[in-house]
Design a protein around this motif. Sequence first.
Motif, PDB file in Angstrom:
ATOM      1  N   GLY A  28      48.788 -43.839 -66.987  1.00 23.02           N
ATOM      2  CA  GLY A  28      50.025 -44.617 -66.936  1.00 23.02           C
ATOM      3  C   GLY A  28      50.680 -44.433 -68.424  1.00 23.02           C
ATOM      4  N   ASP A  29      49.959 -43.908 -69.538  1.00 16.38           N
ATOM      5  CA  ASP A  29      50.399 -44.006 -70.532  1.00 16.38           C
ATOM      6  C   ASP A  29      49.740 -43.239 -71.688  1.00 16.38           C
ATOM      7  OD1 ASP A  29      51.409 -44.512 -73.251  1.00 16.38           O
ATOM      8  OD2 ASP A  29      51.248 -46.730 -73.320  1.00 16.38           O
ATOM      9  N   LEU A  30      50.199 -42.143 -72.118  1.00 18.87           N
ATOM     10  CA  LEU A  30      49.489 -41.113 -72.757  1.00 18.87           C
ATOM     11  C   LEU A  30      49.143 -41.662 -74.255  1.00 18.87           C
ATOM     12  CD1 LEU A  30      51.425 -37.458 -72.734  1.00 18.87           C
ATOM     13  CD2 LEU A  30      49.437 -38.064 -71.794  1.00 18.87           C
ATOM     14  N   SER A  31      49.679 -42.680 -74.807  1.00 19.82           N
ATOM     15  CA  SER A  31      49.290 -43.027 -76.151  1.00 19.82           C
ATOM     16  C   SER A  31      47.824 -43.789 -75.888  1.00 19.82           C
ATOM     17  CB  SER A  31      50.424 -43.993 -76.564  1.00 19.82           C
ATOM     18  OG  SER A  31      50.395 -45.399 -75.782  1.00 19.82           O
ATOM     19  N   THR A  32      47.604 -44.209 -74.804  1.00 21.45           N
ATOM     20  CA  THR A  32      45.971 -44.827 -74.445  1.00 21.45           C
ATOM     21  C   THR A  32      45.190 -44.023 -74.803  1.00 21.45           C
ATOM     22  OG1 THR A  32      45.905 -44.680 -72.442  1.00 21.45           O
ATOM     23  CG2 THR A  32      47.132 -46.580 -73.344  1.00 21.45           C
ATOM     24  N   GLY A  33      45.064 -42.636 -74.367  1.00 18.58           N
ATOM     25  CA  GLY A  33      44.318 -41.533 -74.385  1.00 18.58           C
ATOM     26  C   GLY A  33      42.913 -41.963 -73.351  1.00 18.58           C
ATOM     27  N   THR A  34      43.335 -42.725 -72.378  1.00 22.53           N
ATOM     28  CA  THR A  34      42.561 -42.986 -71.366  1.00 22.53           C
ATOM     29  C   THR A  34      42.883 -42.443 -69.997  1.00 22.53           C
ATOM     30  OG1 THR A  34      43.237 -45.082 -70.945  1.00 22.53           O
ATOM     31  CG2 THR A  34      41.482 -45.116 -72.394  1.00 22.53           C
ATOM     32  N   TRP A  35      41.824 -42.050 -69.085  1.00 23.78           N
ATOM     33  CA  TRP A  35      42.198 -41.441 -67.874  1.00 23.78           C
ATOM     34  C   TRP A  35      41.235 -41.684 -66.814  1.00 23.78           C
ATOM     35  CZ3 TRP A  35      46.458 -38.018 -67.963  1.00 23.78           C
ATOM     36  CH2 TRP A  35      46.815 -37.721 -69.135  1.00 23.78           C
ATOM     37  N   THR A  36      41.859 -41.984 -65.502  1.00 28.88           N
ATOM     38  CA  THR A  36      41.051 -42.479 -64.411  1.00 28.88           C
ATOM     39  C   THR A  36      41.138 -41.296 -63.223  1.00 28.88           C
ATOM     40  OG1 THR A  36      41.938 -44.573 -64.639  1.00 28.88           O
ATOM     41  CG2 THR A  36      40.986 -44.062 -62.558  1.00 28.88           C
ATOM     42  N   ALA A  37      39.894 -40.752 -62.938  1.00 30.59           N
ATOM     43  CA  ALA A  37      39.625 -39.692 -61.974  1.00 30.59           C
ATOM     44  C   ALA A  37      40.646 -40.059 -60.714  1.00 30.59           C
ATOM     45  CB  ALA A  37      38.184 -39.378 -61.717  1.00 30.59           C
ATOM     46  N   LEU A  38      41.192 -39.088 -60.023  1.00 28.49           N
ATOM     47  CA  LEU A  38      41.932 -39.293 -58.870  1.00 28.49           C
ATOM     48  C   LEU A  38      40.992 -38.802 -57.729  1.00 28.49           C
ATOM     49  CD1 LEU A  38      45.290 -37.805 -59.342  1.00 28.49           C
ATOM     50  CD2 LEU A  38      44.749 -40.345 -59.065  1.00 28.49           C
ATOM     51  N   ASP A  39      41.066 -39.249 -56.552  1.00 25.82           N
ATOM     52  CA  ASP A  39      40.378 -39.375 -55.437  1.00 25.82           C
ATOM     53  C   ASP A  39      40.949 -37.755 -55.060  1.00 25.82           C
ATOM     54  OD1 ASP A  39      39.639 -38.799 -52.715  1.00 25.82           O
ATOM     55  OD2 ASP A  39      39.438 -41.116 -52.355  1.00 25.82           O
ATOM     56  N   GLN A  40      39.883 -36.892 -54.422  1.00 26.84           N
ATOM     57  CA  GLN A  40      40.293 -35.441 -54.394  1.00 26.84           C
ATOM     58  C   GLN A  40      41.126 -35.535 -53.091  1.00 26.84           C
ATOM     59  OE1 GLN A  40      35.881 -33.752 -55.031  1.00 26.84           O
ATOM     60  NE2 GLN A  40      37.390 -32.018 -55.216  1.00 26.84           N
ATOM     61  N   LYS A  41      41.099 -36.616 -52.134  1.00 24.35           N
ATOM     62  CA  LYS A  41      42.015 -36.705 -51.222  1.00 24.35           C
ATOM     63  C   LYS A  41      43.470 -36.474 -51.423  1.00 24.35           C
ATOM     64  CE  LYS A  41      41.041 -40.628 -49.032  1.00 24.35           C
ATOM     65  NZ  LYS A  41      39.663 -41.233 -49.347  1.00 24.35           N
ATOM     66  N   THR A  42      43.660 -36.767 -52.870  1.00 24.70           N
ATOM     67  CA  THR A  42      45.197 -36.755 -53.181  1.00 24.70           C
ATOM     68  C   THR A  42      45.458 -35.511 -53.680  1.00 24.70           C
ATOM     69  OG1 THR A  42      44.697 -37.551 -55.492  1.00 24.70           O
ATOM     70  CG2 THR A  42      44.949 -39.289 -54.008  1.00 24.70           C
ATOM     71  N   TYR A  43      44.946 -34.404 -53.917  1.00 32.73           N
ATOM     72  CA  TYR A  43      45.340 -33.260 -54.237  1.00 32.73           C
ATOM     73  C   TYR A  43      44.683 -31.976 -53.818  1.00 32.73           C
ATOM     74  CZ  TYR A  43      41.106 -33.548 -57.612  1.00 32.73           C
ATOM     75  OH  TYR A  43      40.114 -33.887 -58.341  1.00 32.73           O
ATOM     76  N   THR A  44      45.333 -30.931 -53.631  1.00 33.40           N
ATOM     77  CA  THR A  44      44.662 -29.794 -53.068  1.00 33.40           C
ATOM     78  C   THR A  44      45.043 -28.653 -53.725  1.00 33.40           C
ATOM     79  OG1 THR A  44      44.334 -30.817 -50.955  1.00 33.40           O
ATOM     80  CG2 THR A  44      43.818 -28.351 -51.071  1.00 33.40           C
ATOM     81  N   GLN A  45      44.096 -27.712 -54.419  1.00 31.78           N
ATOM     82  CA  GLN A  45      44.568 -26.626 -55.221  1.00 31.78           C
ATOM     83  C   GLN A  45      44.676 -25.380 -54.398  1.00 31.78           C
ATOM     84  OE1 GLN A  45      40.165 -26.496 -57.004  1.00 31.78           O
ATOM     85  NE2 GLN A  45      40.910 -24.528 -57.514  1.00 31.78           N
ATOM     86  N   PRO A  46      45.346 -24.288 -54.832  1.00 32.68           N
ATOM     87  CA  PRO A  46      45.492 -23.172 -54.035  1.00 32.68           C
ATOM     88  C   PRO A  46      43.965 -22.633 -54.141  1.00 32.68           C
ATOM     89  CG  PRO A  46      47.266 -23.386 -55.810  1.00 32.68           C
ATOM     90  CD  PRO A  46      46.396 -24.396 -55.839  1.00 32.68           C
ATOM     91  N   VAL A  47      43.598 -21.802 -52.882  1.00 34.32           N
ATOM     92  CA  VAL A  47      42.536 -21.190 -52.649  1.00 34.32           C
ATOM     93  C   VAL A  47      42.390 -20.247 -53.910  1.00 34.32           C
ATOM     94  CG1 VAL A  47      43.430 -19.603 -50.765  1.00 34.32           C
ATOM     95  CG2 VAL A  47      40.922 -20.418 -51.098  1.00 34.32           C
ATOM     96  N   ASN A  48      40.979 -20.278 -54.350  1.00 29.61           N
ATOM     97  CA  ASN A  48      40.476 -19.371 -55.396  1.00 29.61           C
ATOM     98  C   ASN A  48      41.474 -19.479 -56.670  1.00 29.61           C
ATOM     99  OD1 ASN A  48      38.773 -18.193 -53.397  1.00 29.61           O
ATOM    100  ND2 ASN A  48      40.295 -17.078 -52.806  1.00 29.61           N
ATOM    101  N   SER A  49      42.223 -20.515 -56.909  1.00 26.22           N
ATOM    102  CA  SER A  49      42.953 -20.497 -58.196  1.00 26.22           C
ATOM    103  C   SER A  49      42.122 -20.757 -59.392  1.00 26.22           C
ATOM    104  CB  SER A  49      44.170 -21.631 -57.968  1.00 26.22           C
ATOM    105  OG  SER A  49      43.579 -22.955 -57.512  1.00 26.22           O
ATOM    106  N   LYS A  50      42.427 -20.277 -60.450  1.00 24.38           N
ATOM    107  CA  LYS A  50      41.827 -20.406 -61.802  1.00 24.38           C
ATOM    108  C   LYS A  50      42.893 -21.035 -62.759  1.00 24.38           C
ATOM    109  CE  LYS A  50      38.240 -19.671 -63.538  1.00 24.38           C
ATOM    110  NZ  LYS A  50      37.157 -20.552 -63.927  1.00 24.38           N
ATOM    111  N   HIS A  51      42.593 -21.576 -63.851  1.00 20.10           N
ATOM    112  CA  HIS A  51      43.393 -21.733 -64.944  1.00 20.10           C
ATOM    113  C   HIS A  51      44.926 -21.939 -64.569  1.00 20.10           C
ATOM    114  CE1 HIS A  51      43.035 -21.562 -69.722  1.00 20.10           C
ATOM    115  NE2 HIS A  51      44.378 -21.830 -69.211  1.00 20.10           N
ATOM    116  N   CYS A  52      45.357 -23.193 -64.124  1.00 21.13           N
ATOM    117  CA  CYS A  52      46.622 -23.312 -63.687  1.00 21.13           C
ATOM    118  C   CYS A  52      47.548 -23.482 -64.921  1.00 21.13           C
ATOM    119  CB  CYS A  52      46.687 -24.296 -62.506  1.00 21.13           C
ATOM    120  SG  CYS A  52      46.521 -25.903 -63.097  1.00 21.13           S
ATOM    121  N   GLY A  53      48.924 -23.434 -64.746  1.00 22.05           N
ATOM    122  CA  GLY A  53      49.959 -23.855 -65.773  1.00 22.05           C
ATOM    123  C   GLY A  53      50.895 -24.544 -64.754  1.00 22.05           C
TER     124      GLY A  53
END
Length: 458
Positions: free
Chosen positions: A278-303
């Motif tokens: 919620g705030d970049l300045s904290t430097g802390t991160w929470t892993a998202l449940d994989q239910k919430t995102y799906t990468q394109p098949v076979n994708s590598k090193h995204c931008g």
Amino acid sequence: MATSRRRFLALAAATPLAVTGTLSLGAGTAQAADSAYVMSYFTESTSLGDGTDYGLHLAVSQDGLEWTPLNRNNPVVTPTEGDLGLRDPFILRKQDGTFVVLATDLKGTDWTYVSQYIHVWFSTDLCTFTGYHRLKLHDMNTHAWAPEAFWDAGRGTYAVIYSAVNDTAHNVIMVNHTTDFLTASEPQVFFDPGYDVIDGDMAVGVNGVNYLYFKKNQTLVGARSTSLDPGSFTEFSTAVAHGGTEAPELVKSLTSDSWYLYGDTYTPNGVFYVWQSGDLSTGTWTALDQKTYTQPVNSKHCGIRAITSAEYAKLLTYWGTPSSNRLKSYNHPARYIRHADFVGRVDEYPIDPYLDSEWTLVPGLADSTGVSFQSVNYPTRYLRHYDYQLRLDAGDGTSTFAGDATFYRTPGLADSGWTSFRSYTHPTRYIRHADHVLRIDPISMATDRQDATFRVGY
């Protein structure tokens, strides 16, 4: 105003987009017109066979989490110089509102190949690409890895950062400056904390602070500075990883103050993982449940870059979408429906061969208001139930087969935003997984409902 790396960060006020008033945004803050995202990537399958391509691939998303590959997940452009392939593509929206694409000059995994050049394309809309060339960044006997760029307002130039081994004998992040991506200044060391660092990714001008994320010891770590001067960044964040993780990508939500941090496992057919803050300045991160995102098949090193709704619609219309789907398990979101030895299963991504998990959802063989699952790599075969277990069989033209291979889509039994599939011939039974094998069963308990819920995506 400053722009930055493959995230959808800020744009200059003077762009061809229909934005009124004066914008004064730092990179990391999406401009008012942005409402969607475009992802750049290359593809590698587990076996480096089918599904591997070292051209520029694009996908689009409206939330930065669920992605639709464009051009049927085929490349939209491929290098014609250097090693004739790319890795690590990056899209920057320039100050005039148009795009520049940068990428590593390397086809495949021959790590002995050395190139001091990067690939460069220009584009007004990411539908057509012009001005292809390679840009030389240094004279050292080392590669120029994972290039990215951002607008340095104080210098009035674009900064191109990349990973290289200079005379320190370990990887550092270098920088060259350019006004046109045709020529570049002499290289400087941008960030050298005294140990190997690669894959730098910037968010510029976030509440007066600039953030640099990078790979350190198979983890993703952040540094920050109030300036963009080489040598001014100091490490500050908590490291995150899921196994060996690389290719950090900072993504600003367009609808909230949240940020996402994408990371990629560095094996072929890498798996994307996403963290949220919620705030970049904290430097802390929470892993998202994989239910919430799906990468394109076979994708590598995204931008990832922010785009407007008009650009999103144009990309979909121009390039088109995949003709097949993948189906993700609700309660085992790392797993997808696939066939193995002609048995229906849910198995963990990456799946080899990946086409075992690709399905064409056709009108139901017994009732066109339903659906049937046609295999992409065995197109004469369909997923059907037999003794309540699902298997991949060749159609025989009988009404029995057609009924066994027909299902009705319903709102997901565990989540109405997902999908469940009710049997045509046994209307009290639904497709579900049990010990990772697909069956049709009556559904009564909460666990059953989760086992019978899937996301239809790409």
